[in-house]
Design a protein around this motif. Structure first.
Motif, short mmCIF file in Angstrom:
data_model
loop_
_atom_site.label_atom_id
_atom_site.label_comp_id
_atom_site.label_asym_id
_atom_site.label_seq_id
_atom_site.Cartn_x
_atom_site.Cartn_y
_atom_site.Cartn_z
N HIS A 89 0.83 -1.20 0.00
CA HIS A 89 0.00 0.00 0.00
C HIS A 89 0.86 1.25 0.00
CE1 HIS A 89 1.26 0.12 4.12
NE2 HIS A 89 0.75 1.33 4.24
N VAL A 160 -2.84 -3.33 6.16
CA VAL A 160 -2.91 -2.26 7.17
C VAL A 160 -4.20 -2.40 7.96
CG1 VAL A 160 -2.91 0.24 7.56
CG2 VAL A 160 -1.72 -0.70 5.61
N GLU A 162 -6.20 -0.15 10.82
CA GLU A 162 -6.12 1.16 11.44
C GLU A 162 -7.40 1.46 12.20
OE1 GLU A 162 -5.29 4.21 8.60
OE2 GLU A 162 -4.58 5.59 10.12
N GLN A 163 -7.25 1.99 13.38
CA GLN A 163 -8.41 2.41 14.15
C GLN A 163 -7.99 3.57 15.04
OE1 GLN A 163 -11.64 1.24 13.73
NE2 GLN A 163 -12.00 3.05 14.94
N GLY A 164 -8.66 4.70 14.87
CA GLY A 164 -8.33 5.88 15.68
C GLY A 164 -6.88 6.25 15.48
N GLY A 165 -6.16 6.39 16.56
CA GLY A 165 -4.75 6.80 16.47
C GLY A 165 -3.79 5.63 16.36
N ARG A 167 -2.26 2.18 14.36
CA ARG A 167 -2.19 1.54 13.05
C ARG A 167 -1.17 0.40 13.11
NH1 ARG A 167 -1.53 5.71 8.58
NH2 ARG A 167 0.61 5.84 9.22
N GLN A 197 2.05 1.75 15.00
CA GLN A 197 2.20 3.20 15.18
C GLN A 197 1.05 3.75 16.02
OE1 GLN A 197 3.40 6.09 11.94
NE2 GLN A 197 1.30 6.76 12.24
N ARG A 199 -0.61 7.38 17.43
CA ARG A 199 -0.58 8.84 17.31
C ARG A 199 -1.44 9.46 18.39
NH1 ARG A 199 -2.59 10.02 11.46
NH2 ARG A 199 -3.97 8.34 12.04
N SER A 200 -0.98 10.59 18.87
CA SER A 200 -1.73 11.26 19.91
C SER A 200 -2.81 12.14 19.27
CB SER A 200 -0.76 12.11 20.73
OG SER A 200 -1.47 12.98 21.52
N ARG A 201 -3.99 12.18 19.85
CA ARG A 201 -5.08 12.99 19.28
C ARG A 201 -4.88 14.47 19.56
NH1 ARG A 201 -7.84 14.06 15.56
NH2 ARG A 201 -10.09 14.13 15.51
N PHE A 202 -4.22 14.76 20.67
CA PHE A 202 -4.01 16.18 21.02
C PHE A 202 -2.53 16.47 21.21
CE2 PHE A 202 -8.31 15.24 22.40
CZ PHE A 202 -9.00 16.28 21.81
N GLY A 203 -2.13 17.63 20.78
CA GLY A 203 -0.75 18.06 20.95
C GLY A 203 -0.73 19.53 21.23
N PHE A 204 0.42 20.04 21.56
CA PHE A 204 0.49 21.46 21.86
C PHE A 204 0.72 22.26 20.57
CE2 PHE A 204 2.05 25.39 23.81
CZ PHE A 204 1.00 25.58 24.69
N TYR B 95 -4.16 14.84 12.15
CA TYR B 95 -4.86 13.95 13.08
C TYR B 95 -4.69 14.46 14.52
CZ TYR B 95 -6.14 9.91 15.85
OH TYR B 95 -6.73 9.10 16.78
N THR B 96 -3.47 14.96 14.80
CA THR B 96 -3.20 15.50 16.13
C THR B 96 -3.66 16.95 16.18
OG1 THR B 96 -1.32 14.03 16.31
CG2 THR B 96 -1.37 15.88 17.83
N ILE B 97 -4.61 17.19 17.05
CA ILE B 97 -5.19 18.54 17.16
C ILE B 97 -4.27 19.42 18.01
CG2 ILE B 97 -7.15 19.85 18.06
CD1 ILE B 97 -8.80 17.20 17.60
N VAL B 99 -3.71 22.11 20.43
CA VAL B 99 -4.53 22.80 21.44
C VAL B 99 -4.25 24.31 21.39
CG1 VAL B 99 -4.99 22.99 23.91
CG2 VAL B 99 -4.55 20.75 22.90
N VAL B 153 -0.96 1.33 -5.68
CA VAL B 153 -0.56 1.68 -4.31
C VAL B 153 -1.52 2.74 -3.76
CG1 VAL B 153 1.21 2.89 -2.96
CG2 VAL B 153 1.88 1.08 -4.55
N LYS B 156 -4.78 1.26 -2.86
CA LYS B 156 -4.73 0.47 -1.62
C LYS B 156 -4.79 1.41 -0.41
CE LYS B 156 -2.48 -3.46 -3.61
NZ LYS B 156 -1.21 -3.88 -4.19
N GLN B 164 -11.84 2.55 7.11
CA GLN B 164 -11.98 3.22 8.41
C GLN B 164 -13.22 4.14 8.42
OE1 GLN B 164 -8.64 5.54 9.68
NE2 GLN B 164 -9.09 5.19 11.82
#
Lengths: 204, 559
Positions: A89, A160, A162-165, A167, A197, A199-204, B95-97, B99, B153, B156, B164
């Motif tokens: 992929h 692959v 994947e779900q939410g953050g 993978r 992998q 991933r964080s949903r929130f970051g600064f 994806y990462t919000i 703040v 690719v 895919k 998702q």
């Protein structure tokens, strides 16, 4: 008076915070060892290519075809890489993986490589040019090429989930070696890599 | 004397508001760029984007997307894919919000935050990349296989994304009826003011067209099993609601089914499934001749614009009232009025009763041009925290709307010499998709805009108090007016979007002889004008794909 002071304090804090945040966006570049793995994502990377190539070549050379060949022939087996198709992929530069395979085989000293068709065509053009322009002592003759004994080909696949953050990526490399005289598959190898992998949903 | 001065100040401020607001609907740079492309001015369009957007700024996604389209239309497919790869990387990072950025947006306006696009952008990015690889495969025969593999690719990756999306939304697994759970949830969540059936079944929950194109690309690359799966998914999504939701042609269902049957036959091993399909659909004909699929991207997606509302606190009825301010051309004003009445205005029986109870009879009549939020017992709290004072000079709320999609096309056909081969029919409508997304987002957008303006007004009020500029003196009024004006300026709605997308995508597929074929697409506009696009297409294998873009206002000699 007190309010004024508070206002000034908060303003200064806000300004300092803004300046500090602004300072975080500088760019830094440093030289690192090319063998060191720097995994910024779960993508296929140079280290994966190198490790898979080495593991598969080690496996390939433990199969009986090498000894069988040496028993019947006076020279080391010559291999040609036909194609390794990327069916994963992800965009993978297959050429660098093939080069890693070649390096791993050549390092063992147990097999030789024959150039592929496009490189052979270029070399033949060069030899033609030599016939016209090079001195007789330094010319290379036509019709003296070494033919390949075995053809290597294969695929790179992936799955692959994947779900939410999160993978999970699963890469599978399948290679096979075919005896070019008998069409027998003398080796079939498989190597799998799984990466997770987060991933964080929130970051600064 | 002092009171007179303040009243005249208020009047001046309202005038100032209107002047400010009237200057807001300017043509965005990316709209200018696509209009330049339409005229064949690729370098100018490139310059327009590079001058107005940055590769690292808050509009970095638009920078990549618009430059990708320009390069694609200019035939530089490798460069286009480079931009699209960057765009994918940006979308992944969103994806990462952040703040801190959300906080900044809350205290300023949505246009101060990074633009993160819409959830239907990623499938279109994959689609465009695959189409670019397909074009590269056709132009570089020695690397055909590598480019076709690369196109797959993309498909895919798209499949991972759509899987998702379907998990999150339920996809089109069941035919949509008014009794489904989704509909029940919509009924609860939909705003009281919106017409009861307006927001039903408009969620983007799967992409039948993306599955269909994926099937074509897989079939072209002889990956028949993968093609079968994708055609099956396309057929399911089209027949279970995608076609109806986006007003597409019935050919979407029949062609995806015919392709499914064909790859079953070509792949072998699916005789039972094929027989079942043929029994269910006796009119289905299975062709094993080489096929040409033509994908025609048409027109330009409708522009996203903004319209404004004046937010005021009304002491008599203890309510907050939003008055729409219709500004622009006569057509724009009409569009704004319809959008407001469709989504926000107090037009339901419940709202009319509210207006009747809270205000005078005039408000019942005026309901279609106002939005009232009765505070009731919360009024005292609002006064205590300074909200009512903060809104003394009003506040500006700005929301986006989408101009009604219009595609003045009578028909599009494909011809070979004097022989008509097929008619292209709508397989995807990006303008409908954008409109439905805008409708779905409208309620949350106005809620966020409303909250943001209140937060801004309150913050300003506190700052004025902390600075000691008493609101009852003339200096305080000036400070307040100035800050209200600043808040109004920063209140602009977020009208950013990938502007160079087509409005609609049409498809035709038919049997054709292998080898080089000269074909012409004739697009007939409502005005009677016919746009012709010709190309020599090399027909190879069981499936060949020809993709093209048609602009409706292109100069006659450029098509």
């Amino acid at each position: 008076m007190h309010r004024k002071k508070n206002f000034l304090t908060y303003s200064s804090l806000l300004l300092t915070g803004t300046l500090m945040l602004g300072g975080c966006q500088s760019t830094e570049v440093k030289r690192v060892d090319s063998n060191q793995e720097i995994a910024l994502s779960d993508n296929w990377n140079a280290k994966d290519s190198q490790l898979v190539a080495e593991a598969m070549v080690n496996d390939m050379l433990t199969f009986p075809w090498v000894n069988d060949h040496l028993k019947n022939h006076s020279s080391k087996p010559a291999i040609i890489v036909q194609s390794v198709r990327n069916k994963s992929h992800q965009h993978i530069t297959v050429d660098t993986f093939i080069n890693d395979l070649k390096r791993a085989i050549l390092r063992t000293g147990q097999a030789d490589f024959v150039a592929n068709s496009s490189i052979r065509a270029e070399i033949r053009e060069e030899r033609k040019d030599q016939e016209l322009n090079a001195s007789i002592e330094t010319q290379n003759e036509m019709g003296q090429e070494q033919g390949a004994d075995y053809a290597l080909s294969g695929t790179i696949n992936s799955f692959v989930d994947e779900q939410g953050g999160q993978r999970v990526t699963f890469y599978q490399v399948d290679l096979r070696l075919i005896d070019m005289t008998s069409n027998r598959e003398v080796w079939n190898g498989q190597k799998k890599i799984q990466k997770h992998q987060k991933r964080s949903r929130f970051g600064f | 004397m002092k009171i007179h001065r303040i009243i005249s100040l208020k009047q001046s401020l309202y005038c100032f508001f209107f002047i400010l607001l009237s200057g807001c609907n300017v043509t965005p740079a990316n709209k200018s760029a696509i209009l330049q492309i339409e005229q064949g001015q690729f370098n100018e369009a490139n310059k327009t984007i590079k001058q107005n957007y940055s590769a690292v700024g808050k509009n970095r996604l638009l920078y990549e997307l618009e430059l990708a389209t320009i390069s694609h239309l200019n035939g530089d497919y490798l460069q286009s894919n480079q931009h699209l790869t960057n765009a994918k990387s940006h979308i992944e990072s969103f994806y990462t919000i952040s703040v801190s950025e959300q906080a900044l947006a809350m205290l300023s306006g949505p246009t101060f935050a990074t633009y993160e696009g819409q959830k239907y952008y990623l499938p279109l990015v994959h689609y465009m990349m695959a189409i670019n690889f397909n074009a590269l495969a056709q132009s570089q025969p020695s690397m055909r296989q590598i480019h076709l593999d690369s196109a797959q690719v993309e498909m895919k990756q798209l499949d991972v994304y759509l899987s998702q999306l379907k998990t999150n939304t339920g996809g089109y697994s069941k035919e949509q009826t008014d009794n489904s759970l989704t509909d029940a949830i919509y009924k609860i969540l939909q705003p009281i003011s919106a017409p009861s059936d307006l927001l039903e079944n408009i969620e983007y929950k799967d992409d039948a067209f993306a599955h269909f194109v994926s099937g074509l690309l897989n079939e072209q690359n002889s990956e028949l099993d993968a093609a079968r799966i994708q055609y099956e998914r396309a057929n399911q999504a089209y027949s279970m609601g995608f076609t109806k939701q986006f007003g597409l042609a019935n050919e979407t269902i029949t062609l995806s089914r015919a392709n499914l049957a064909r790859v079953m036959q070509l792949a072998g091993g699916y005789q039972n499934e094929l027989n079942e399909l043929l029994d269910k659909h006796p009119s289905l004909s299975v062709s094993d001749s080489p096929q040409l699929s033509i994908i025609q991207d048409l027109g330009i997606a409708p522009e996203k614009k903004q319209f404004n509302l004046l937010l005021r606190a009304e002491r008599n009825s203890k309510s907050l009232i939003m008055y729409p301010v219709f500004i622009g051309t006569a057509r724009e004003k009409r569009e704004q009025q319809h959008w407001f009445q469709m989504l926000y205005a107090d037009t339901s029986l419940f709202d009319m009763m509210q207006n009747y109870i809270m205000g005078d009879i005039g408000d019942v009549v005026l309901g279609s041009v106002t939005k009232r939020i009765p505070l009731g017992s919360l009024w005292d709290d609002a006064e205590e925290i300074g909200l009512i004072d903060a809104l003394e000079y009003g506040g500006r709320i700005s929301v986006s709307y989408l101009a009604p999609p219009k595609l003045p096309i009578r028909k599009t056909e494909v011809w070979q010499g004097n022989k008509k081969l097929a008619e292209l029919t709508p397989f995807h409508s990006i303008s409908q998709l954008a409109l439905q997304q805008a409708l779905a987002n409208a309620q949350s957008e106005i809620r966020v805009a409303f909250t943001r303006e209140i937060v801004k007004a309150l913050t300003t009020q506190k700052a004025i108090r902390a600075a000691g500029a008493d609101q009852n003196n003339l200096l305080g009024s000036f400070v307040k007016i100035a800050s209200t004006a600043v808040n109004a300026i920063t209140a602009s709605a977020d009208t950013r979007q990938w502007q160079s997308l087509p409005a609609q995508i049409r498809v035709a597929q038919f049997n054709i002889e292998p080898g080089l074929q000269n074909l012409t697409i004739k697009t007939t506009l409502n005005s009677g004008r016919v746009i012709q696009q010709s190309a020599n297409i090399d027909i190879q294998g069981s499936m060949t794909i020809w993709h093209t873009r048609t602009f409706l206002n292109a100069p006659v000699n450029s098509q």
